[in-house]
Motif scaffolding. Structure first.
Motif, PDB file in Angstrom:
ATOM      1  N   ASP A  35       0.712  -1.130  -0.008  1.00  0.00           N
ATOM      2  CA  ASP A  35       0.101  -0.161  -0.018  1.00  0.00           C
ATOM      3  C   ASP A  35       0.688   1.312   0.063  1.00  0.00           C
ATOM      4  OD1 ASP A  35      -2.548  -1.514   0.282  1.00  0.00           O
ATOM      5  OD2 ASP A  35      -1.874  -1.937   2.330  1.00  0.00           O
ATOM      6  N   ILE A  36       0.405   2.331  -0.710  1.00  0.00           N
ATOM      7  CA  ILE A  36       1.378   3.606  -1.059  1.00  0.00           C
ATOM      8  C   ILE A  36       0.101   4.615  -0.293  1.00  0.00           C
ATOM      9  CG2 ILE A  36       2.327   5.051  -2.315  1.00  0.00           C
ATOM     10  CD1 ILE A  36       3.409   2.248  -2.454  1.00  0.00           C
ATOM     11  N   TYR A  37       1.065   5.424   1.029  1.00  0.00           N
ATOM     12  CA  TYR A  37       0.220   6.382   1.585  1.00  0.00           C
ATOM     13  C   TYR A  37       0.946   7.660   1.271  1.00  0.00           C
ATOM     14  CZ  TYR A  37      -2.190   2.945   4.204  1.00  0.00           C
ATOM     15  OH  TYR A  37      -3.126   1.559   4.597  1.00  0.00           O
ATOM     16  N   HIS A  38       0.223   8.805   1.567  1.00  0.00           N
ATOM     17  CA  HIS A  38       0.648  10.041   1.834  1.00  0.00           C
ATOM     18  C   HIS A  38       1.363  10.303   3.131  1.00  0.00           C
ATOM     19  CE1 HIS A  38       0.896  14.382   2.159  1.00  0.00           C
ATOM     20  NE2 HIS A  38       1.421  14.573   0.809  1.00  0.00           N
ATOM     21  N   ALA A  39       2.394  11.190   3.324  1.00  0.00           N
ATOM     22  CA  ALA A  39       2.704  11.389   4.564  1.00  0.00           C
ATOM     23  C   ALA A  39       1.676  11.542   5.520  1.00  0.00           C
ATOM     24  CB  ALA A  39       3.877  12.438   4.333  1.00  0.00           C
ATOM     25  N   SER A  40       0.677  12.305   5.138  1.00  0.00           N
ATOM     26  CA  SER A  40      -0.233  12.540   6.072  1.00  0.00           C
ATOM     27  C   SER A  40      -0.917  11.356   6.344  1.00  0.00           C
ATOM     28  CB  SER A  40      -1.236  13.649   5.349  1.00  0.00           C
ATOM     29  OG  SER A  40      -1.963  13.031   4.308  1.00  0.00           O
ATOM     30  N   GLY A  41      -0.977  10.194   5.987  1.00  0.00           N
ATOM     31  CA  GLY A  41      -1.695   9.096   6.315  1.00  0.00           C
ATOM     32  C   GLY A  41      -2.848   8.741   5.419  1.00  0.00           C
ATOM     33  N   PHE A 101       4.077   2.033   2.264  1.00  0.00           N
ATOM     34  CA  PHE A 101       5.246   3.077   1.826  1.00  0.00           C
ATOM     35  C   PHE A 101       4.461   4.323   1.912  1.00  0.00           C
ATOM     36  CE2 PHE A 101       6.577  -0.119  -0.891  1.00  0.00           C
ATOM     37  CZ  PHE A 101       8.207  -0.136  -0.845  1.00  0.00           C
ATOM     38  N   TYR A 102       5.067   5.422   2.791  1.00  0.00           N
ATOM     39  CA  TYR A 102       5.005   6.698   2.934  1.00  0.00           C
ATOM     40  C   TYR A 102       5.538   7.739   2.203  1.00  0.00           C
ATOM     41  CZ  TYR A 102       1.759   4.956   6.837  1.00  0.00           C
ATOM     42  OH  TYR A 102       0.788   4.167   7.498  1.00  0.00           O
ATOM     43  N   VAL A 103       4.907   8.431   1.467  1.00  0.00           N
ATOM     44  CA  VAL A 103       5.504   9.282   0.385  1.00  0.00           C
ATOM     45  C   VAL A 103       5.141  10.736   0.325  1.00  0.00           C
ATOM     46  CG1 VAL A 103       6.264   7.542  -1.274  1.00  0.00           C
ATOM     47  CG2 VAL A 103       4.227   8.934  -1.558  1.00  0.00           C
ATOM     48  N   GLY A 104       5.881  11.805  -0.174  1.00  0.00           N
ATOM     49  CA  GLY A 104       5.467  13.088   0.069  1.00  0.00           C
ATOM     50  C   GLY A 104       5.929  13.838   1.228  1.00  0.00           C
ATOM     51  N   GLY A 105       6.637  13.267   2.197  1.00  0.00           N
ATOM     52  CA  GLY A 105       7.123  13.894   3.046  1.00  0.00           C
ATOM     53  C   GLY A 105       8.758  14.418   2.829  1.00  0.00           C
ATOM     54  N   ILE A 107      20.081   3.139  -6.604  1.00  0.00           N
ATOM     55  CA  ILE A 107      20.594   4.313  -6.812  1.00  0.00           C
ATOM     56  C   ILE A 107      19.822   5.542  -7.294  1.00  0.00           C
ATOM     57  CG2 ILE A 107      22.631   5.902  -7.720  1.00  0.00           C
ATOM     58  CD1 ILE A 107      24.352   3.354  -7.022  1.00  0.00           C
ATOM     59  N   GLU A 108      19.134   5.431  -8.559  1.00  0.00           N
ATOM     60  CA  GLU A 108      18.188   6.134  -9.147  1.00  0.00           C
ATOM     61  C   GLU A 108      17.081   6.519  -8.389  1.00  0.00           C
ATOM     62  OE1 GLU A 108      16.644   6.795 -13.830  1.00  0.00           O
ATOM     63  OE2 GLU A 108      17.061   4.653 -13.087  1.00  0.00           O
ATOM     64  N   ILE A 109      16.203   5.429  -7.871  1.00  0.00           N
ATOM     65  CA  ILE A 109      15.397   5.500  -6.893  1.00  0.00           C
ATOM     66  C   ILE A 109      15.755   6.544  -5.808  1.00  0.00           C
ATOM     67  CG2 ILE A 109      13.737   4.702  -5.268  1.00  0.00           C
ATOM     68  CD1 ILE A 109      13.475   2.215  -7.327  1.00  0.00           C
ATOM     69  N   GLY A 110      16.829   6.400  -5.114  1.00  0.00           N
ATOM     70  CA  GLY A 110      17.319   7.436  -4.083  1.00  0.00           C
ATOM     71  C   GLY A 110      17.374   8.701  -4.591  1.00  0.00           C
ATOM     72  N   SER A 158       8.606  12.567  -6.060  1.00  0.00           N
ATOM     73  CA  SER A 158       7.957  11.125  -5.475  1.00  0.00           C
ATOM     74  C   SER A 158       7.059  10.412  -6.769  1.00  0.00           C
ATOM     75  CB  SER A 158       6.982  11.663  -4.586  1.00  0.00           C
ATOM     76  OG  SER A 158       5.932  12.811  -4.777  1.00  0.00           O
ATOM     77  N   SER A 159       6.596  11.355  -7.757  1.00  0.00           N
ATOM     78  CA  SER A 159       6.010  10.893  -8.782  1.00  0.00           C
ATOM     79  C   SER A 159       6.853   9.653  -9.496  1.00  0.00           C
ATOM     80  CB  SER A 159       5.399  11.658  -9.511  1.00  0.00           C
ATOM     81  OG  SER A 159       6.371  12.645 -10.163  1.00  0.00           O
TER      82      SER A 159
END
Length: 375
Positions: free
Chosen positions: A78-84, A201-205, A346-349, A357-358
């Protein structure tokens, strides 16, 4: 049908890669000695993310049922925004040659114990607290002198010493050094709530966060931080630093934040990567695993690549009519796949550090589709 006769093989290094190679070779009837410098033969680290491709490789070692039973596995994440807020679900890699779960995790010490038991069951000779002093080649094989003063001759040797390999510098004096990627990785062991049924995963933060169940009762939380100056973070400062990194996160990450304290099980390390140019062999010595293709954890495939190394070596040994042919066949199957893991991670990092994030899901999906293919 076997082309070469039974071989006497030395494996240097008792980590995941070394044990995988020893097991795969011994299963095919070869006489294997394994030496490990650590007299306690302990596993370092916390949890380990295990993709379907890694499970597939472990299935060649006769231990996958134990790994499934003692870890925690599911399909997708599951993929979440940092806000939850939940953004979307990923189905994960689709492997055409097996139906094993494609995502999950296990505690590193648990996986080590499973591999160690398999090594013992196969009668592999294990010497702990032992390393090599010197070696030389002759027409019959490769001769090693060990730290206890003893000497033995082998048909060939496999070296899986890890990122800080001594043998790499001996065989390849001009080899590149491990390179800091610009990120640090935090890992925290924590009780698993029922509300986390699979990896997320939590992304966008300003940092990227993941939660990975490793058993019914536990999970580990990872946090990837951009630390261009690669600072030293004293253990006593780590709980406060980790809480501050996820201070603005919501959802399950926010729920666990305030429980982080001095007693928390935290592992922090700066991320380094290495890809040794081909070939990874000299004379009758072949190197594999993190010794030659160390990666950051973004594709969760470093350990899996090491297990694949061992499986491929054993498969090619059954077809080869000489050690040079064996090593060339190994390189033909392994170099590009391992390069994909190292360079893709490395590219993802880099995308994370740039705040793109997109792009992360796009890069991860593309790389995992390639890793899903048979190795």
């Amino acid at each position: 049908m076997r082309v070469v006769s039974q071989q006497r093989i030395l494996v240097v290094g008792g980590g995941i890669t070394g044990m995988a190679a020893a097991i795969a070779l011994a299963q095919n009837g070869h006489a294997v000695d394994l030496i490990e410098e650590d007299s306690d033969w302990k596993a370092l680290g916390a949890g380990l993310t295990v993709l379907g491709s890694t499970l597939r490789a472990l299935s060649h070692l006769g231990i996958v049922e134990e790994v499934l039973a003692q870890g925690y596995f599911a399909f997708g994440n599951d993929i979440y925004h940092a806000s939850g807020r939940k953004l979307f679900e990923r189905e994960g890699m689709q492997m055409p040659d097996c139906s094993l779960p494609n995502a999950g995790g296990i505690l590193r010490p648990v996986l080590h114990r499973i591999l160690q038991a398999r090594v013992r069951d196969l009668g592999i000779e294990v010497a702990l607290g032992l390393t090599y002093r010197d070696f030389f080649h002759d027409d019959e094989g490769v001769n090693f002198t060990f730290s206890d003063g003893s000497s033995e001759q082998y048909d060939f040797a496999v070296v899986a010493e890890g990122l800080n390999s001594r043998m790499r510098g001996v065989l390849f004096p001009d080899a590149p050094k491990p390179t800091f990627t610009g990120q640090g990785c935090w890992r925290l062991l924590h009780p698993r709530p029922d509300t986390i049924p699979r990896s997320a995963f939590y992304v966008g933060g300003h940092v990227t966060v993941g939660t990975v169940p490793v058993s019914d009762a536990e999970m580990y939380v990872w946090v990837l931080e951009h630390v261009p100056d690669n600072p030293w973070i004293a253990p006593e400062d780590q709980p406060t630093r980790l809480r501050s990194l996820i201070a603005d996160f919501g959802g399950e990450v926010g729920n666990l934040r305030d429980s982080i304290g001095p007693e928390s099980s935290i592992v922090y390390r700066p991320l380094e990567a290495l890809l040794l140019p081909a070939p990874w062999h000299s004379g009758r010595i072949l190197m594999m695993g993190d010794s030659v293709h160390a990666t950051s954890p973004h594709l969760a495939s470093g350990a899996g690549a090491g297990v694949e190394d061992g499986v491929v070596l054993a498969e090619e040994l059954e077809r080869a009519d000489s050690i040079p042919v064996l090593f060339d066949a190994f390189m033909a199957r392994r170099f590009d796949r391992c390069r994909l893991v190292v360079e893709g991670s490395i590219e993802i990092g880099e995308a994370e550090m740039a705040g793109e994030s997109s792009r992360i899901n796009e890069l991860m999906t593309k790389a995992q589709a390639a890793l899903a293919m048979p190795f």
